[in-house]
Design a protein around this motif. Structure first.
Motif, PDB file in Angstrom:
ATOM      1  N   SER A 153       6.333   0.401 -21.926  1.00 33.82           N
ATOM      2  CA  SER A 153       6.335  -0.504 -23.081  1.00 33.82           C
ATOM      3  C   SER A 153       5.307  -0.137 -24.148  1.00 33.82           C
ATOM      4  CB  SER A 153       6.063  -1.936 -22.613  1.00 33.82           C
ATOM      5  OG  SER A 153       4.774  -2.027 -22.028  1.00 33.82           O
ATOM      6  N   LEU A 154       4.390   0.783 -23.836  1.00 30.42           N
ATOM      7  CA  LEU A 154       3.330   1.228 -24.740  1.00 30.42           C
ATOM      8  C   LEU A 154       2.319   0.125 -25.058  1.00 30.42           C
ATOM      9  CD1 LEU A 154       5.287   3.507 -27.248  1.00 30.42           C
ATOM     10  CD2 LEU A 154       4.412   4.019 -24.966  1.00 30.42           C
ATOM     11  N   GLU A 155       2.347  -0.959 -24.289  1.00 31.39           N
ATOM     12  CA  GLU A 155       1.310  -1.981 -24.443  1.00 31.39           C
ATOM     13  C   GLU A 155       0.026  -1.479 -23.787  1.00 31.39           C
ATOM     14  OE1 GLU A 155       1.845  -5.449 -21.649  1.00 31.39           O
ATOM     15  OE2 GLU A 155       3.727  -4.380 -21.245  1.00 31.39           O
ATOM     16  N   ALA A 195       3.416  -1.761 -30.996  1.00 29.84           N
ATOM     17  CA  ALA A 195       3.904  -1.950 -29.629  1.00 29.84           C
ATOM     18  C   ALA A 195       4.672  -3.260 -29.508  1.00 29.84           C
ATOM     19  CB  ALA A 195       2.733  -1.921 -28.645  1.00 29.84           C
ATOM     20  N   LEU A 210      -0.280   5.484 -32.343  1.00 35.11           N
ATOM     21  CA  LEU A 210      -0.004   4.049 -32.410  1.00 35.11           C
ATOM     22  C   LEU A 210      -0.928   3.348 -33.404  1.00 35.11           C
ATOM     23  CD1 LEU A 210       0.435   3.209 -28.603  1.00 35.11           C
ATOM     24  CD2 LEU A 210       2.231   3.631 -30.299  1.00 35.11           C
ATOM     25  N   THR A 227       8.476   7.511 -24.627  1.00 33.75           N
ATOM     26  CA  THR A 227       8.233   6.830 -23.352  1.00 33.75           C
ATOM     27  C   THR A 227       8.633   7.697 -22.160  1.00 33.75           C
ATOM     28  OG1 THR A 227      10.377   5.698 -23.565  1.00 33.75           O
ATOM     29  CG2 THR A 227       8.419   4.517 -24.330  1.00 33.75           C
TER      30      THR A 227
END
Length: 234
Positions: A55-57, A86, A129, A159
């Motif tokens: 999720s790239l969190e 994100a 990001l 991802t």
């Protein structure tokens, strides 16, 4: 006539009151506890940041342990690190958001006590990001909103590489946006980049996955973000 020497007398001091002994003992224990606490905080604090490959969190973490024996004495505390890009990727379903116990977390930075931080390859992705344009806005958020169809294969490739731990190749995928106009061609180009490194990372039994010297990438060079690395507005 001999004279005898005067008898020696021993003067006994007053005994230390019980309350004084208790006070001194309490102060000693307090000083010992304070010293132990300072040592634990200085050398036993463990902290850092992580990124979820799906999720790239991101999140930060912190806990305490006794130095040397590394016995944890305080539970791990997590704090989310907010990022509008994100968040947009998740709400737009451009990335998957697994259940909490299914997420894959990779270390961005890690530190122990006063020994300083160590940085891992995921920092390369974090720089993208957080990259901002001339208006101090998140550059890749603006590009994603302007190009939702092209964004799907691009972030899917990002991802996929993150899950494989191939963070040094992520810039190659993001650079495809410089000339991307067709969704099918972009999808094919992303797939080619991803499959080339993932196949090398998972070779058949008996074969080495070690790339040749001229194929290796230096993380320091890949991590640099210049104006050319920022997305081109279509």
């Amino acid at each position: 006539m001999a004279t005898g020497s005067a008898p020696k007398t021993v003067r006994k001091g007053k005994p230390t009151p019980i309350w004084m002994k208790i006070l001194l003992g309490t102060l000693g224990l307090f000083a010992l506890g304070l010293t132990a606490t300072v040592v634990v905080w200085m050398f036993g604090s463990v902290y850092g940041t992580e990124i979820c490959a799906e999720s790239l969190e991101r999140r930060s973490y912190f806990f305490l342990e006794i130095p040397l024996i590394r016995l944890q004495v305080r539970g791990i505390e997590y704090s989310p690190i907010t990022n509008d890009l994100a968040g947009h990727l998740a709400t737009s379903k451009l990335v998957s958001v697994p259940a909490a116990n299914k997420k894959t977390w990779h270390s961005i930075t890690s530190g122990r006590g006063v020994l300083g931080l160590r940085t891992g390859d995921p920092e390369i992705l974090v720089r993208y990001l957080e990259a901002k344009d001339a208006n101090s806005e998140l550059a890749w958020l603006a590009w994603t909103k302007d190009n939702p169809k092209l964004a799907a294969p691009i972030w899917k490739g990002v991802t996929d590489l993150a899950l494989a731990g191939e963070y040094t190749t992520i810039p190659d995928v993001l650079e495809l946006t410089q000339s991307a106009t067709d969704v099918d061609k972009t999808t094919a180009a992303v797939g080619k980049v991803v499959s080339s490194v993932i196949k090398k990372a998972a070779p058949k039994p008996g074969k080495s996955a070690e790339p040749k010297a001229d194929e290796k990438k230096q993380p320091a060079e890949s991590a640099k973000i210049t104006e050319e690395d920022k997305p081109t507005k279509k």
